[in-house]
Write an enzyme that holds these catalytic residues in place. Sequence first.
Site, PDB file in Angstrom:
ATOM      1  N   LYS A   1       0.846  -1.188   0.000  1.00 16.47           N
ATOM      2  CA  LYS A   1       0.000   0.000   0.000  1.00 16.47           C
ATOM      3  C   LYS A   1       0.882   1.239   0.000  1.00 16.47           C
ATOM      4  O   LYS A   1       1.936   1.270   0.660  1.00 16.47           O
ATOM      5  CB  LYS A   1      -0.906  -0.021   1.236  1.00 16.47           C
ATOM      6  CG  LYS A   1      -1.911   1.120   1.335  1.00 16.47           C
ATOM      7  CD  LYS A   1      -2.764   0.950   2.587  1.00 16.47           C
ATOM      8  CE  LYS A   1      -3.753   2.081   2.758  1.00 16.47           C
ATOM      9  NZ  LYS A   1      -4.577   1.923   3.988  1.00 16.47           N
TER      10      LYS A   1
ATOM     11  N   SER B   1      -9.451   2.134   3.324  1.00 17.15           N
ATOM     12  CA  SER B   1      -8.651   2.874   2.363  1.00 17.15           C
ATOM     13  C   SER B   1      -7.731   2.000   1.521  1.00 17.15           C
ATOM     14  O   SER B   1      -7.189   2.432   0.509  1.00 17.15           O
ATOM     15  CB  SER B   1      -7.796   3.891   3.114  1.00 17.15           C
ATOM     16  OG  SER B   1      -6.889   3.236   4.007  1.00 17.15           O
TER      17      SER B   1
ATOM     18  N   SER C   1      -9.400  -0.353   7.531  1.00 13.63           N
ATOM     19  CA  SER C   1      -8.893  -0.205   6.160  1.00 13.63           C
ATOM     20  C   SER C   1      -8.209  -1.432   5.582  1.00 13.63           C
ATOM     21  O   SER C   1      -7.835  -1.441   4.414  1.00 13.63           O
ATOM     22  CB  SER C   1      -7.928   0.985   6.084  1.00 13.63           C
ATOM     23  OG  SER C   1      -8.627   2.188   6.294  1.00 13.63           O
TER      24      SER C   1
END
Length: 459
Positions: A49, A124, A148
């Site tokens: 990420k 996210s 997330s």
Amino acid sequence: MGLLERREASAAELHRAYLDAIAERDGELHAYLRVVEEPEGDGVPIALKDVIGTKAVETTAGSKILSGYRPVYDSTVAARCKDAGLPLLGKTNTDEFAMGSSTENSAFGPTHNSWDPTRVPGGSGGGSAAAVAGGLAPWALGSDTGGSIKQPAALCGIVGLRPTYGTVSRYGIVAFASSLDQVGPTAKTVRDCALLYRIIAGRDPCDTTTVDSPPVELPEAEDLRGIRIGVPTELNDAEGIEPGVSEAVRRAVELAQSLGAEVEECRLPRSVDYGLACYYLIAPAEASSNLARYDGVRYGFRAESSTRDELYERTRDEGFGDEPKRRIMLGTYALSAGYYEAFYGQAQKVRTIIAREHAELFERYDVLASPTSPTVAFKLGERTANPLAMYLSDLLTIPSCMAGLPGLSMPCGLSEGLPVGLQLVGPQLAENTLFRVGHALERALEFDVVPERLRTVAA
């Protein structure tokens, strides 16, 4: 992984095969922000990420304000992956500064769900989840503040672990809310999730909040004898949970009982009633402090200006998107003189109550079970104009995050042809228990993690 073990392919060949798949199919998903062409390592490639700092590889946290920023060092988790021989495939898309539940807040455009590209992958960490679900990465790392990792895993039909707070280093991670942020693995199976967690977990001298964690045990058992599962009424009957989601989770809990687990209803009234409000005071307050460093002086985007004050103002105005601005303003207000104790201070007291309420349940149960997300993946654009509706996407994941507890999301069925996530929450440092329960259920459920529309391609 089997290809490498059987020496049917080299690490370089596997890396190239994934890069070819990304080039062919990521135009539809937009799971990646950038890829790494030259592999470093002889193991299974990994995606990270884009809040995870990587030496010399651009790290933007999904924000224009960090465009062009290339860290001069690796984050601890990136270094541990590199030391384990895991070549970096690339950096995955994320809501800006990990603020969001759909990956639509990325300054570089939204990610799409591999099950249905008209729908969100969650957030996210939607980029990491979509990459794994879409066959564009064998596994990936995400970060979880209020859900997330777990929520995108649920919406994309894969496995995601938010570890106990402090078991994985935050050194080199772009900070959102420091007392909540936690890096964790996503993968197609519980066993792969455990393997990746074993690589990244452990104390780090660069992060004083880290703790020693128990050795990771790869799950083998296929029964649940001796496991006590609590089913909190408030997490399973909350307003807004879709009937198809409730039904899939109910069947999974019944399956756990058939595998030998003791199952009983329980209560978490204060955690669910106050968890969301508590989170949206503490997280924005910490974000307003952490994001103060982005001023156009040291790194990243710098706006044209003629004075110092204009530099700060224009850089932050042009560099931040709407959601970071919203949370900065909310957090700054909560920390301001005259309001600090009434808002932030009060929220911290409620957070203690939430932690105690969970601790009391874990005197009787090994695991708590509930849906991960109240709904299956929703349509792109459906909630962008309504921040409150978007925030409610994390209603079921936030309470355990506030308490610093580990949570595993795994697919447990379909509703309207889309995956449903089962959330398993344990006491602190109970990751091995979560892996055991998740693995046994996974074997019994036999859920196909490859979306129907991609099975021909994957074959």
